[in-house]
Design an enzyme around this catalytic site. Structure first.
Site, mmCIF file in Angstrom:
data_model
loop_
_atom_site.group_PDB
_atom_site.id
_atom_site.type_symbol
_atom_site.label_atom_id
_atom_site.label_comp_id
_atom_site.label_asym_id
_atom_site.label_seq_id
_atom_site.Cartn_x
_atom_site.Cartn_y
_atom_site.Cartn_z
ATOM 1 N N ASP A 381 0.833 -1.198 0.000
ATOM 2 C CA ASP A 381 0.000 0.000 0.000
ATOM 3 C C ASP A 381 0.867 1.247 0.000
ATOM 4 O OD1 ASP A 381 0.467 0.871 2.903
ATOM 5 O OD2 ASP A 381 -0.267 -1.166 3.197
ATOM 6 N N GLU A 461 21.854 -22.689 -18.355
ATOM 7 C CA GLU A 461 20.972 -21.864 -17.547
ATOM 8 C C GLU A 461 21.723 -20.666 -16.960
ATOM 9 O OE1 GLU A 461 17.658 -24.992 -15.815
ATOM 10 O OE2 GLU A 461 19.689 -25.035 -14.965
#
Length: 575
Positions: A381, A461
């Site tokens: 928030d 990877e």
């Protein structure tokens, strides 16, 4: 009652809050208090709210507002995983690109209430403020009570423009950290790499791998303090477990820095385990109803930050660590909701207590980057963003779920505040396996990082990770400071797509994730937004030239699908 207004004209923002002063001679009690109210004498509206749960926050739900009251909010002591303190009231025909819409965003991290009502003569009221549940605030004669601000905005051009106004407001006027507009470090967090099972050598090994991959910082997550080898003990005892780390924290940090990477650490200062020295010394410091057994979540209780002596003691413990060590980053976590609320002032005063301690830390350590977290996105928030310029978006790191979570988040919050990482597969929350490329594309829609063990990765990877880090660093300013556009809805369309456009419209990064695959599929076209219609753009990877107007009217054609969950990035540079 004083109504307080603020105007940010350049961002089309009006703020509203309320100050209540007891002008009488005796005590009064505040039972309900809202910060902002909008009334409409006519109109047919939809309400857009952002609901969810732990590990699946901020899903968009659009509901037609018929007669009666539609209400939602939080009574969990935080703004919550279940509902975000944000709402949009929109005309029924409003889309991303057209139509009237009104937004409200509560600058507060605790219980809230939002109500939308259409009455018997077709008038509509939208109300945002504090929740009246678990709230009954005593106010003595002469005292003043302040209801936190609501940020209000309006767009006549659809949701996209409304989002841009909120993004600018938060990045320019809410986030006040020096990091609000600075390049953030690409980090790797130890949690999903090792959980509680690590030593100092584990962290140093992670630092070595990070340095080889171009990653800037290692974060040591939960398990480094007290006797903390699981989640049953030691919260509240913020003292380094030197036996586990094989030395002092200073020594470990020196070893990490020697590998050429920064050091970050995890804290959960608001919590306490009953198996801790702090609780044994001060059992009354936990929020509990006298005479009742407390409700436990994650085997922990909540410290009563509405009390000054509790805040001061925890602040001193945290500062003891930060004062003596060269720590670049803190992940400030909160892994449960409030319960056992014993008085009507507690939930409000608790949030103000958190703000007070964070304010002191921000002032004392201006070069410290703080990332907020509450079981992921349970306290995502604008109130927390004033202190923490980035917040861990969700504990769910599954790339396919994340495109939905990040889609809903984007309606009010800019990319620069969204914590988003690449994690291992099968994903630890969903069990799904998605390519490393797709995981990287999704994580680049936020403050980028990793939560996995590079030692378990193949050389192929690792090469992909190196390239991802280089790509993110190359375009970080474009991603975090550019204008953000939603290009599709992952809830209704077969792909998720978004783009960031530089303020001068000379460069754009377009990201796409396929959510479905079918045989003999028709070509898919992705309409871009925000480009200069009179410019010609070269796509950086292919060298193909595109007319800006054509990109927005007809779109980019997506490659034919070879598998589900493929992801693509297109870089457009004006020539």
């Amino acid at each position: 009652v004083h109504l307080l207004y603020g105007v940010l004209e350049e961002t089309d923002i009006i703020t509203r809050s309320v100050r209540i002063k007891n002008m009488g001679t005796g005590q009064i009690t505040i039972e309900k208090a809202a910060a902002a109210c909008l009334d409409f004498v006519q109109g047919e509206f939809d309400v857009l709210r952002f609901y969810g749960k732990h590990a699946m926050e901020r899903n968009l739900e659009r509901t037609h507002l018929g007669h009666g009251t539609l209400s939602f909010g939080s009574r969990r002591g935080t703004s919550s995983h279940q509902y975000n303190p944000a709402v949009i009231l929109a005309q029924r025909d409003t889309t991303e690109n057209a139509g009237d819409c009104y937004g409200m965003l509560f600058v507060y991290s605790g219980n809230f209430s939002c109500e939308a009502e259409k009455d018997q003569i077709n008038q509509t009221r939208l109300l945002m403020g504090l929740s009246d549940e678990l709230f009954s605030y005593p106010l003595a004669a002469g005292e003043t009570f302040t209801v936190p601000e609501v940020i209000m905005s309006y767009s006549a051009d659809g949701f996209s423009q409304l989002s841009h106004q909120y993004h600018t407001c938060i990045s320019e006027h809410v986030c006040r950290s020096r990091f609000a507009h600075e390049v953030r470090p690409v980090l790797i967090n130890s949690w999903e790499a090792a959980y509680f099972d690590f030593t100092g050598d584990t962290i140093v090994d992670l630092a070595k791998e990070a340095a080889s991959l171009g990653i800037d910082m290692v974060v040591m997550d939960d398990g480094w303090f007290g006797r903390r080898n699981d989640d049953n003990s030691s919260l509240g005892d913020w003292k380094v477990n030197e036996e586990k780390l094989g030395g002092t924290l200073e020594q470990l940090i020196d070893r990490v820095h020697a590998e050429g990477v920064k050091f970050g650490i995890w804290l959960e200062p608001e919590m306490v385990n009953e198996d801790s020295d702090l609780y044994r010394a001060h059992p009354d410091w936990a929020i509990q109803i006298p005479g009742r057994k407390p409700v436990r979540m994650r085997n922990q209780l909540v410290l009563d930050f509405s009390r000054k002596e509790v805040r001061d003691a925890i602040y001193d413990q945290v500062c003891t660590i930060l004062d003596r060590c060269e720590i670049d980053y803190v992940k400030w976590d909160m892994n449960r909701s409030l319960s056992d609320v014993y008085a009507g002032n507690v939930t409000y005063d608790y949030v103000l207590g958190i703000y007070e301690i964070l304010e002191k830390i921000v002032i004392r350590y201006p070069n410290l980057l703080i990332e907020g977290c509450s079981g992921g996105g349970g306290r995502f928030d604008a109130g927390m963003m004033y202190y923490t310029p980035q917040i861990w978006c969700s504990d769910n790191t599954d790339a396919i779920n994340r495109v939905k979570i990040q889609y809903g988040t984007s309606f009010f919050y800019p990319i620069s505040v969204v914590g988003s990482h690449v994690t291992a597969v099968p994903n630890h929350q969903t069990g799904r396996s998605v390519s490393l490329i797709t995981r990287g594309v999704v994580a680049m829609a936020g403050t980028f990082g990793y939560e996995l063990n590079p030692a378990l990765m193949s050389e192929e990877e690792k090469n992909i990770v190196k390239q991802q880090v280089l790509t993110y660093k190359k375009y970080e300013s474009l991603i975090c400071e550019g204008t953000y556009y939603r290009l599709s809805s992952p809830f209704t369309e077969p792909f998720a797509a978004w783009m960031s456009v530089s303020r001068d419209k000379k460069q754009a990064l377009v990201s796409v994730v396929r959510l479905e695959a079918e045989g003999n599929a028709a070509s898919m076209y992705l309409k871009c937004k925000g480009l200069n219609p009179d410019a010609v753009y070269r796509e950086e990877n292919t060298g193909v030239l595109y007319d800006g107007a054509a990109l927005m009217a007809a779109g980019l054609v997506l490659p034919g699908a070879k598998s589900e969950y493929e992801a693509y990035q297109f870089v457009l540079n004006e020539i």
